[in-house]
Design an enzyme around this catalytic site. Structure first.
Site, PDB file in Angstrom:
ATOM      1  CB  THR A  52      -0.716  -0.077   1.050  1.00 49.54           C
ATOM      2  OG1 THR A  52      -1.556  -1.169   1.219  1.00 49.54           O
ATOM      3  CG2 THR A  52      -1.878   1.011   1.203  1.00 49.54           C
ATOM      4  CE  LYS A  80      10.288  13.167  19.321  1.00 47.00           C
ATOM      5  NZ  LYS A  80      10.212  14.514  18.569  1.00 47.00           N
ATOM      6  NE  ARG A 101      -1.845  -0.311   6.027  1.00 49.67           N
ATOM      7  CZ  ARG A 101      -1.541  -1.430   5.312  1.00 49.67           C
ATOM      8  NH1 ARG A 101      -0.425  -2.196   5.717  1.00 49.67           N
ATOM      9  NH2 ARG A 101      -2.256  -1.630   4.425  1.00 49.67           N
TER      10      ARG A 101
HETATM   11  N1   CP Z   1      -2.602  -5.704   0.986  1.00 52.28           N
HETATM   12  C1   CP Z   1      -1.916  -4.833   1.770  1.00 52.28           C
HETATM   13  O1   CP Z   1      -2.619  -3.843   2.420  1.00 52.28           O
HETATM   14  O2   CP Z   1      -0.481  -5.024   1.746  1.00 52.28           O
HETATM   15  P1   CP Z   1       0.588  -4.239   2.832  1.00 52.28           P
HETATM   16  O3   CP Z   1       0.164  -4.438   4.240  1.00 52.28           O
HETATM   17  O4   CP Z   1       1.983  -4.617   2.305  1.00 52.28           O
HETATM   18  O5   CP Z   1       0.126  -2.740   2.460  1.00 52.28           O
END
Ligand code: CP
Length: 304
Positions: A52, A80, A101
């Site tokens: 991703t 921190k 993420r």
């Molecule tokens: N499919 C996927 O989200 O892969 P990664 O965790 O490597 O980003």
């Protein structure tokens, strides 16, 4: 301003338009090589990623833009104690678009509420992963040439697998879809997906523990990894991690034009002897992910 937090943020028409743009990018790469000149994409990854993060970065670079970001919470000021809200306000001054993420469900939504630039959810805990779903949809379109009239088997960790939840939500919009939900009882699909998505939309589904039972009926088999990082108890993970192993032998029962997908990373759930099978689409799937993310960046930055 538009964000992408949940696949439901996109209409069916918008999804199909993104797929068309991605297909055009595949055919005419040069045409897009300077579309994002002068723009910056920030990748804020509080959880590990290969596909991703790097496909977003490759996507922006291939559009002529630049990238910045961090690949773990430990190398950012989150270590921190900085909040997501503060981080987003700051990064909004450095970048035109942010990909995030985070292990907590709802984190991308919180980020979008505080952001002056578009936010893309690259996975929030066990909740959603909408750009994986866009990747899955373009893969289905490219490999099966349709998004309707499909028997879709989804196998493995249906409880914690966020890609599964987003995929079921997206495919439920299309006609004549039937799901075969294959998992051990401990990793069954959450009730809210059954009630709010499948039953609400009258989508037929079968739940089974046996991967071979319906293999011959499937047009798509979507394998998933048991999500080690979401287990509270390591013994449970060890007991369940190799519950399914798809191999060449089992595939003898499958259709000749089955499409085998996996969001990756794979652990043991697909034997490497399947990789050479013409039905294995998972490495192509990862590649399509870059093109659909290019299309998404253009859309959210409102670039023609
Ligand atoms: N499919 C996927 O989200 O892969 P990664 O965790 O490597 O980003």
């Amino acid at each position: 301003m538009k964000h992408l937090i949940d696949i439901k943020d996109l209409s069916t028409q918008e999804i199909e338009d993104l797929i068309k743009v991605a297909q055009d990018i595949i055919k005419n790469k040069e045409k897009y090589s300077e579309k994002c000149k002068g723009k910056k994409l920030a990748t804020l990854f509080y959880e590990p990623s290969t596909r991703t993060r790097l496909s977003f970065e490759a996507a922006m670079l291939e559009l002529g833009g630049n990238v910045l970001g961090f690949s773990s919470a430990q190398t950012s000021s989150a270590a921190k104690g900085e909040s997501i809200s503060d981080t987003i306000k700051v990064i909004g001054g450095y970048a035109d678009i942010i990909v995030i993420r985070h292990p907590k469900e709802g984190s991308a939504l919180v980020a979008s509420m505080k952001s002056d630039v578009p936010i893309i959810n690259a996975g929030d805990g066990g909740h959603n992963h909408p750009t994986q779903t866009l990747t899955d949809l373009i893969t289905i379109q490219m490999e099966k040439h349709r998004l309707s009239n499909l028997n879709i088997g989804i196998c493995g960790d249906l409880k914690f697998g966020r890609t599964v939840h987003s995929l079921i939500t997206a495919m439920s919009r299309y006609k004549n879809i039937k799901f075969y939900l294959i998992s051990p009882k401990e990793l069954k699909i959450p009730d809210y997906i059954k009630t709010n998505i499948l039953e609400k939309n009258n989508i037929p589904y079968i739940e089974t523990k046996d991967i071979e039972e319906y293999l011959g009926d499937l047009d798509i088999l979507y394998m998933t990894r048991v999500q080690k990082e979401r287990f509270f108890n390591e013994d449970d993970y060890i007991r369940l991690k190799d519950y399914y192993i798809l191999n060449k032998e089992k595939l003898k029962k499958a259709k000749e034009d089955l499409c085998i997908m996996h969001p990756l990373p794979r652990v043991n759930e697909i034997s490497t002897d399947v990789d050479e099978d013409k039905r294995a689409a998972y490495f192509k799937q990862a590649k399509y992910g870059k093109y659909i993310r290019m299309a998404l960046i253009l859309k959210l930055l409102e670039i023609e």
